[in-house]
Structure formats: structure tokens, C-alpha cells
Design an enzyme around this catalytic site. Structure first.
Site, PDB file in Angstrom:
ATOM      1  N   HIS A 223      -8.722  -5.893   6.052  1.00 53.59           N
ATOM      2  CA  HIS A 223      -9.563  -6.509   5.033  1.00 53.59           C
ATOM      3  C   HIS A 223      -9.145  -7.958   4.785  1.00 53.59           C
ATOM      4  CE1 HIS A 223     -10.480  -2.263   4.287  1.00 53.59           C
ATOM      5  NE2 HIS A 223     -11.540  -2.663   3.605  1.00 53.59           N
ATOM      6  N   HIS A 266      -2.453  -1.543   0.219  1.00 58.36           N
ATOM      7  CA  HIS A 266      -1.605  -2.107   1.273  1.00 58.36           C
ATOM      8  C   HIS A 266      -0.323  -2.613   0.644  1.00 58.36           C
ATOM      9  CE1 HIS A 266      -3.775  -2.208   5.130  1.00 58.36           C
ATOM     10  NE2 HIS A 266      -4.886  -2.314   4.417  1.00 58.36           N
ATOM     11  N   ASP A 270       1.878  -6.355   4.343  1.00 58.65           N
ATOM     12  CA  ASP A 270       0.661  -6.217   5.156  1.00 58.65           C
ATOM     13  C   ASP A 270      -0.284  -7.392   4.943  1.00 58.65           C
ATOM     14  OD1 ASP A 270       1.809  -3.795   5.704  1.00 58.65           O
ATOM     15  OD2 ASP A 270       0.483  -2.648   4.391  1.00 58.65           O
TER      16      ASP A 270
END
Length: 353
Positions: A223, A266, A270
Site C-alpha cells: 500500500h 504493518h 515495513d
């Protein structure tokens, strides 16, 4: 012996300083004209009156329209799709290796220590991502050089997801929060794994539509890649004067990235790794594309990247910066709208009469 016509006149090609000292201009190559060339061009009298004319050599083809080469864009599309499919397959494989959260609790994360989880935050991330991608798709559709810009976006996106496949596979992190619900493991059921791959692809890898119930795709955040890369392309290929447009898109991308962490979907690492790799790859590619005159320099270490041959294949006929020029995607409107990305100053020369 010079003729009487030339005895009292300096040779136009004889360059000397006003104090009589010899000029050092001979160390740089200049374009000089013989008397016969000046006669043919009808500039002999003009050169006698005005000595400040400079010939500027314009490389051939600079004014020509940049070639679209849609077939290269199709190759970039195939490359991106293959890596996206490979990522989906890798998520299915890694999901089987994620340790149960009861036996392997989430790793310590400093952001999680200070910010409690907000349940709806990840929905904001995915909505912002879809809006940004839609805005970019419209902007790309109206760009005059959409074929060039499109293959750049697809190649960088595909490469980022290929890197993501590697990082996910080599290091499988436990779930970042006890709230996460992971689908049951299938072990050796290949048919069921294939169905999961198709389900992920059909849902675009989004959690908002319930198609993503797999775990393990943490390092690094996909994302964050989409939000960051889409914003960078929106800004790069739109007029610099549209600061309000850039600000709105930046806010959407920034809020989306922060909401990933607020939702505890996350780990912080990340997001940081995803942002770093995405921005570096974008900057490296566009530095090489906009400064192709340096590609033969021994000090240009950017040419040592593994993807440099692919870059040369895609950018071989694009030897200049792609201008921000827009037109209707259909051919029926005769006129196109044009907005420069940067402001260029005109070269001016003073002349002493």
C-alpha cells in the site's frame, strides 16, 4: 600576398583581445565560417557591422515529436502484470509459513507503543489509494506522451513488486497485531491455493472488499508503494504551477501511509523500507532518463544497476526530458492544451553598436 581589398581589414576569423594580447578562445571548439561560406549566406556585410552574432547548433530531431512506441508500453504492462501475479502467488506461499499469533506474538514496535489502533484507519488508506490511482489514470489519459509515461510507471511498479516478492519470501514476520484474522492454512492443497490466488487478483489485493485474508506480506508494504509511487508520478508529470493539486495529492498519500501504521496493519519498518525503495527507484530512473548525456560518463554509477539494459531498451529514443504536454485522448479535437513543467529563461545577448 593579400589583395588590396584585405590589407586594411582584419580577418573575421582572427579573434584577439582588445589589448593586443593573444586570445585563449582557441582552446574551445568554435564554429567558424570561411569567406566563401559567408558570401553564400549573404552575411559578409552583416558580420562586418555586427561582430556579436553567435551560431547555435541545434541537434537534429530535438524538435520532433517524441516517438510513442506503444509496443514497448505493452511489454512494460506484461512485465508489471507478471510481477503482480507473482506477488499474489508469493503471498499465498508465505501465508503457510506465518507462525500462529498465539505462539509468536507481534514484534515490539515503537509506533504501536505510543499510538493505539484505530479500526477504520486502514479503510482510509485503501480509499485514498483508489482515489489517487483514479486521479493518476485521468491525468495519464490526457498526457500527450502517455505511452512513454505509462511504461515508466509500469516498469517501476513491476520492479518494486518483484523486490517485494524477494523480501517477503526471505523473511517472514509474525502478524503485527493480535487483531488480525488470518485464513486457515491449506498445507498441500494446490487447488485451494490457486483459488486464493484468483480471489486476491479479482479483489485487487484490497482488504476493504474482503478479498485479502492472508497474512505474511508485511515486509515491505504494498500500500505504501502504490501511494508513494502514484503521488511521485502525479507531481512529476503535471505543471509545476499546480501547487494546490500537488498539495492535495501529497496530503492524500501522506494520510494513507500514516493510517497504515495507525491501523497496525504493518510494522513501521515495513512502511519505511517501502518508502525508501520506492523513492530511490523513482529518482534513479528519472535521473538517468533526464540526463542521458551522462550515461557514457565513467563516473555515472547509476548505469551499474541490473536493470540498466532494460532502461536503455525503453528509453533509447527518448533523449530529452518528457514535457508536460496535454491533449484530448481522442484525435477529433484539433488543438491541444500545453503547459510546461518548468519555466525556461530565454538566452539573451547584449550587442554593442
Amino acid at each position: 600576398m593579400a589583395s588590396a581589398d584585405h590589407q586594411g581589414r582584419k580577418d573575421p576569423t582572427d579573434i584577439s583581445r582588445a589589448d593586443g594580447a593573444p586570445s585563449t578562445a582557441t582552446s574551445c571548439p568554435v564554429h567558424s565560417h570561411t569567406t566563401e561560406e559567408l558570401k553564400r549566406n549573404g552575411l559578409r556585410k552583416g558580420l562586418g557591422r555586427h561582430r556579436d552574432y553567435v551560431k547555435i547548433s541545434v541537434p537534429e530531431g530535438k524538435g520532433n515529436k517524441l516517438p510513442s512506441e506503444w509496443w514497448k508500453t505493452i511489454i512494460a504492462l506484461v512485465y508489471a502484470v507478471l510481477n503482480l501475479v507473482l506477488t499474489t502467488v508469493m503471498i499465498t506461499v508465505v501465508h503457510e509459513r506465518v507462525p500462529p499469533k498465539e505462539s509468536s506474538p507481534p514484534l515490539p514496535d515503537k509506533f504501536f507503543d505510543y499510538v493505539d489502533r484505530v479500526q477504520w484507519a486502514f479503510t482510509v488508506t485503501e480509499v485514498n489509494g483508489m482515489v489517487l490511482v483514479s486521479i493518476w489514470a485521468i491525468q495519464w489519459l490526457f498526457h500527450r506522451y502517455r505511452a512513454i509515461v505509462g511504461r515508466r510507471y509500469l516498469f517501476i511498479l513491476g520492479t518494486l513488486y518483484m523486490y517485494r516478492c524477494i523480501t517477503m519470501y526471505v523473511t517472514t514476520l509474525p502478524v503485527p497485531g493480535m487483531h488480525m484474522v488470518c485464513a486457515p492454512k491449506l498445507y498441500g492443497d494446490s487447488e485451494a491455493k490457486l483459488q486464493r490466488v484468483l480471489q486476491l487478483l479479482s479483489g485487487g489485493g484490497l482488504s476493504i472488499n474482503g478479498s485479502h485474508l492472508l497474512c505474511g506480506d508485511f515486509l515491505y508494504s504494498g500500500h505504501t508503494v502504490i501511494l508513494t509511487l502514484t503521488y511521485l508520478f502525479i507531481k512529476e508529470y503535471s505543471p509545476r504551477s499546480f501547487w494546490w493539486y500537488h498539495l492535495v495529492c501529497w496530503l492524500m498519500a501522506a494520510v494513507g501511509v500514516v493510517c497504515i501504521l495507525v491501523a497496525h496493519e504493518h510494522y513501521t519498518v515495513d512502511v519505511v523500507v517501502a518508502y525508501f525503495i520506492t523513492t530511490r527507484l523513482f529518482y534513479w530512473y528519472h535521473t538517468m532518463a533526464n540526463l542521458q548525456t551522462l550515461k557514457c560518463s565513467p563516473n555515472n554509477y547509476l548505469t551499474h544497476t541490473w536493470w540498466n539494459p532494460v532502461f536503455n531498451f525503453f528509453e533509447r529514443n527518448i533523449m530529452t526530458q518528457v514535457p508536460c504536454s496535454f491533449c484530448w485522448p481522442m484525435t477529433w479535437p484539433p488543438a491541444c492544451l500545453k503547459n510546461p513543467c518548468k519555466k525556461y529563461s530565454m538566452v539573451q545577448s547584449g550587442r554593442e553598436e
